[in-house]
Design an enzyme around this catalytic site. Structure first.
Site, PDB file in Angstrom:
ATOM      1  N   ASN A   9       0.770  -1.189   0.080  1.00  0.00           N
ATOM      2  CA  ASN A   9      -0.016  -0.145   0.081  1.00  0.00           C
ATOM      3  C   ASN A   9       0.824   1.132  -0.039  1.00  0.00           C
ATOM      4  O   ASN A   9       1.533   1.387   1.176  1.00  0.00           O
ATOM      5  CB  ASN A   9      -0.817   0.075   1.362  1.00  0.00           C
ATOM      6  CG  ASN A   9      -1.844   1.270   1.399  1.00  0.00           C
ATOM      7  OD1 ASN A   9      -1.822   2.101   0.687  1.00  0.00           O
ATOM      8  ND2 ASN A   9      -2.179   1.381   2.745  1.00  0.00           N
ATOM      9  N   LYS A  11       0.327   4.322  -0.123  1.00  0.00           N
ATOM     10  CA  LYS A  11      -0.539   5.368   0.239  1.00  0.00           C
ATOM     11  C   LYS A  11      -0.323   6.745  -0.618  1.00  0.00           C
ATOM     12  O   LYS A  11      -0.346   6.323  -1.958  1.00  0.00           O
ATOM     13  CB  LYS A  11       0.050   5.562   1.838  1.00  0.00           C
ATOM     14  CG  LYS A  11      -0.152   4.415   2.776  1.00  0.00           C
ATOM     15  CD  LYS A  11      -0.158   4.759   4.072  1.00  0.00           C
ATOM     16  CE  LYS A  11       0.027   3.345   4.886  1.00  0.00           C
ATOM     17  NZ  LYS A  11      -0.261   3.383   6.448  1.00  0.00           N
ATOM     18  N   HIS A  96      -9.561   0.541   4.811  1.00  0.00           N
ATOM     19  CA  HIS A  96      -8.311   0.854   5.468  1.00  0.00           C
ATOM     20  C   HIS A  96      -8.319   1.644   6.536  1.00  0.00           C
ATOM     21  O   HIS A  96      -9.389   2.705   6.693  1.00  0.00           O
ATOM     22  CB  HIS A  96      -7.242   1.511   4.310  1.00  0.00           C
ATOM     23  CG  HIS A  96      -5.820   1.421   4.989  1.00  0.00           C
ATOM     24  ND1 HIS A  96      -5.470   2.449   5.918  1.00  0.00           N
ATOM     25  CD2 HIS A  96      -4.877   0.595   4.888  1.00  0.00           C
ATOM     26  CE1 HIS A  96      -4.126   2.159   6.381  1.00  0.00           C
ATOM     27  NE2 HIS A  96      -3.755   1.260   5.730  1.00  0.00           N
ATOM     28  N   GLU A  98      -6.992   4.227   7.841  1.00  0.00           N
ATOM     29  CA  GLU A  98      -6.928   5.450   7.627  1.00  0.00           C
ATOM     30  C   GLU A  98      -8.106   6.099   7.109  1.00  0.00           C
ATOM     31  O   GLU A  98      -8.570   7.355   7.214  1.00  0.00           O
ATOM     32  CB  GLU A  98      -5.763   5.788   6.821  1.00  0.00           C
ATOM     33  CG  GLU A  98      -4.339   5.557   7.550  1.00  0.00           C
ATOM     34  CD  GLU A  98      -3.384   5.196   6.812  1.00  0.00           C
ATOM     35  OE1 GLU A  98      -3.047   5.386   5.483  1.00  0.00           O
ATOM     36  OE2 GLU A  98      -2.165   4.870   7.368  1.00  0.00           O
ATOM     37  N   GLU A 168      -5.427  -5.769  10.189  1.00  0.00           N
ATOM     38  CA  GLU A 168      -4.408  -4.634  10.445  1.00  0.00           C
ATOM     39  C   GLU A 168      -4.813  -3.835  11.803  1.00  0.00           C
ATOM     40  O   GLU A 168      -5.494  -3.062  11.793  1.00  0.00           O
ATOM     41  CB  GLU A 168      -4.476  -3.555   9.489  1.00  0.00           C
ATOM     42  CG  GLU A 168      -4.262  -4.231   8.026  1.00  0.00           C
ATOM     43  CD  GLU A 168      -3.545  -3.117   7.137  1.00  0.00           C
ATOM     44  OE1 GLU A 168      -2.523  -3.112   6.678  1.00  0.00           O
ATOM     45  OE2 GLU A 168      -4.274  -1.966   6.965  1.00  0.00           O
ATOM     46  N   GLY A 174       2.155   1.770  10.680  1.00  0.00           N
ATOM     47  CA  GLY A 174       2.836   2.951  10.637  1.00  0.00           C
ATOM     48  C   GLY A 174       3.740   3.428  11.949  1.00  0.00           C
ATOM     49  O   GLY A 174       4.131   4.243  12.083  1.00  0.00           O
ATOM     50  N   SER A 214       3.232  -2.482  10.217  1.00  0.00           N
ATOM     51  CA  SER A 214       4.788  -2.609  10.574  1.00  0.00           C
ATOM     52  C   SER A 214       5.342  -3.868  10.072  1.00  0.00           C
ATOM     53  O   SER A 214       6.179  -4.297  10.679  1.00  0.00           O
ATOM     54  CB  SER A 214       4.924  -2.348  12.012  1.00  0.00           C
ATOM     55  OG  SER A 214       4.384  -0.945  11.993  1.00  0.00           O
TER      56      SER A 214
END
Ligand code: PEP
Length: 251
Positions: A9, A11, A96, A98, A168, A174, A214
């Site tokens: 991904n 991003k 996701h 985010e 996730e 991150g 991560s």
């Protein structure tokens, strides 16, 4: 048989020039790799076309990071499933964390996006995961159950044959904090059992469930060797060709 998938991904990183550079390195590094795992890259919209033409004769597959839930229409700034398909995408990341946290995407919206993707023959990588405070309150399974069942509400088994789930944990995205292989395996097994109980055991057995949060070259092998972990959704480490290639090689 479950397919092993390593998806990157990107991003909001890499303009078309940087895309060319990263893909050239990936193509060179993966040229002689005899791996059965499916490698997917998910660049930003503005790099999809460039990426698509560069990888067309390779084993790398293309995915997008989001879609709109409607087929077309007056939705300024949005991109439809059909546009993604016609730009060479086979996959799309949906839900996701985010998107859930920054853009307030609800389970109901995510459900509509999964439907739209499947209707257009795009394979959804449907993301679920708990927040740190939810894990600390011991409600991880409750949160995951609710996200999975709401996201997959009103589907027939036949509709879901191309689905992939990515677990996730939000606290691991991150942050450099990875779930231990045991923590990840526990949730993957929970998801598989949940789907066996609510949909079908054959479907659950064949579903690929990826871990994300991560993932790096130094932890991927152990994570990917767990029985119910069928691949990885990689953020930061996929922006560096060498790291992404080592993760793929560890699968
Ligand atoms: C992600 O964005 O899906 C992700 C897992 O990111 P990172 O690998 O950087 O934690």
């Amino acid at each position: 048989m479950r397919i092993k998938v390593i998806a990157g991904n990107w991003k909001m990183n890499n303009d078309p020039n940087e895309t060319r550079d990263l893909i050239s390195k990936l193509l060179a590094g993966l040229k002689n790799l005899n791996s059965t795992c499916e490698v997917v890259i998910c660049p930003p919209y503005t790099s999809l076309s460039e990426a698509s033409s560069m990888i067309k004769d390779s084993k790398i597959r293309l995915g997008a990071q989001n879609i709109h839930e409607e087929e077309n229409g007056a939705f300024t700034g949005e991109v439809s499933a059909k546009m993604l398909l016609n730009t060479g995408c086979e996959y799309v990341i949906i839900g996701h964390s985010e998107r859930r946290t920054i853009y307030k995407e609800s389970d109901a919206l995510i459900n509509k996006k999964i439907k739209r993707a499947l209707k257009n023959n795009l394979k959804p990588i449907f993301c679920v995961g708990e927040l740190l405070e939810e894990r600390e309150k011991n409600i991880t399974e409750q949160v995951i159950k609710s996200q999975v069942l709401k996201g997959l509400q009103d589907f027939s088994l036949n509709d879901l044959k191309d689905l992939i789930i990515a677990y996730e944990p939000v606290w691991a995205i991150g942050t450099g904090k990875t779930a231990t292989p045991q923590q990840a395996e526990e949730v993957h097994l929970f998801i598989r059992t949940l789907l066996a109980d609510n949909l079908s055991s054959e479907f659950a057995e064949n579903l690929s469930i990826l871990y994300g949060g991560s993932v790096k070259p130094d932890n991927s092998k152990e994570l990917l060797s767990q029985k119910n972990i069928d691949g990885a959704l990689v953020g930061g480490a996929c922006l560096n060709a060498d790291s992404f290639i080592s993760i793929i090689k560890s699968a």
